[in-house]
Design a protein around this motif. Structure first.
Motif, PDB file in Angstrom:
ATOM      1  N   VAL A 194      -7.167  35.019  24.870  1.00 47.86           N
ATOM      2  CA  VAL A 194      -6.201  34.430  23.459  1.00 47.86           C
ATOM      3  C   VAL A 194      -6.330  33.390  23.274  1.00 47.86           C
ATOM      4  N   LEU A 195      -5.856  32.738  24.611  1.00 51.87           N
ATOM      5  CA  LEU A 195      -5.136  31.657  25.008  1.00 51.87           C
ATOM      6  C   LEU A 195      -6.692  30.767  24.945  1.00 51.87           C
ATOM      7  N   ALA A 196      -7.905  30.724  25.759  1.00 53.13           N
ATOM      8  CA  ALA A 196      -9.132  30.274  25.555  1.00 53.13           C
ATOM      9  C   ALA A 196      -9.531  30.313  24.299  1.00 53.13           C
ATOM     10  N   VAL A 197      -9.542  31.300  23.306  1.00 55.38           N
ATOM     11  CA  VAL A 197      -9.804  31.509  22.401  1.00 55.38           C
ATOM     12  C   VAL A 197      -8.775  30.343  21.077  1.00 55.38           C
ATOM     13  N   ALA A 213      -8.147  20.271  18.850  1.00 57.92           N
ATOM     14  CA  ALA A 213      -7.403  20.004  18.944  1.00 57.92           C
ATOM     15  C   ALA A 213      -6.199  20.186  17.725  1.00 57.92           C
ATOM     16  N   GLY A 214      -4.910  20.257  18.184  1.00 52.22           N
ATOM     17  CA  GLY A 214      -3.983  21.120  17.266  1.00 52.22           C
ATOM     18  C   GLY A 214      -3.598  22.347  17.441  1.00 52.22           C
ATOM     19  N   TRP A 215      -4.358  23.316  18.238  1.00 51.78           N
ATOM     20  CA  TRP A 215      -4.524  24.474  18.226  1.00 51.78           C
ATOM     21  C   TRP A 215      -2.899  24.707  18.022  1.00 51.78           C
ATOM     22  N   GLN A 216      -1.863  24.097  18.329  1.00 50.22           N
ATOM     23  CA  GLN A 216      -0.443  24.636  18.874  1.00 50.22           C
ATOM     24  C   GLN A 216       0.149  24.846  17.094  1.00 50.22           C
ATOM     25  N   THR A 217      -0.448  23.806  16.583  1.00 45.06           N
ATOM     26  CA  THR A 217       0.461  23.176  15.138  1.00 45.06           C
ATOM     27  C   THR A 217      -0.168  25.092  14.707  1.00 45.06           C
ATOM     28  N   ARG A 218      -1.276  24.933  15.231  1.00 40.50           N
ATOM     29  CA  ARG A 218      -2.103  26.372  14.001  1.00 40.50           C
ATOM     30  C   ARG A 218      -1.826  27.631  14.482  1.00 40.50           C
ATOM     31  N   VAL A 219      -1.222  27.987  15.397  1.00 39.56           N
ATOM     32  CA  VAL A 219      -0.281  29.122  16.106  1.00 39.56           C
ATOM     33  C   VAL A 219       0.854  28.621  15.381  1.00 39.56           C
TER      34      VAL A 219
END
Length: 91
Positions: free
Chosen positions: A66-69, A75-81
């Protein structure tokens, strides 16, 4: 005395006395007293203004795949989460 930057040259006691004596002789350049220095406050706040509701750092354990995807999404994956969780829980 505040912590000084590396390389700061501090005058000797004799040099300091000479500087203070010269300053006292100039009506426009009187040294501040200890009480006046304690009353000094910064006039400008540096940095970004504080947020009304700042985000909070948390530790979250995720499966490696999940983390790899998420990270592969760029960039910005934490904001998308954060947005996904808001949407999922209708916040």
């Amino acid at each position: 005395m505040p912590k000084l930057k590396t390389g700061t040259v501090v005058p000797t006691v004799a040099e300091d006395k000479a500087i203070i004596a010269a300053a006292r002789g100039d009506a426009d350049a009187k040294p501040l007293t200890d009480a006046q220095w304690k009353a000094v406050a910064p006039t400008v706040r540096m940095g970004r203004p504080p947020k009304a509701a700042p985000k909070e750092a948390v530790k979250l354990r995720l499966d490696p795949d999940v983390l790899a995807v998420l990270r592969a999404s760029g960039a910005g994956w934490q904001t998308r989460v954060n947005a996904i969780l808001r949407e999922r829980f209708a916040l």
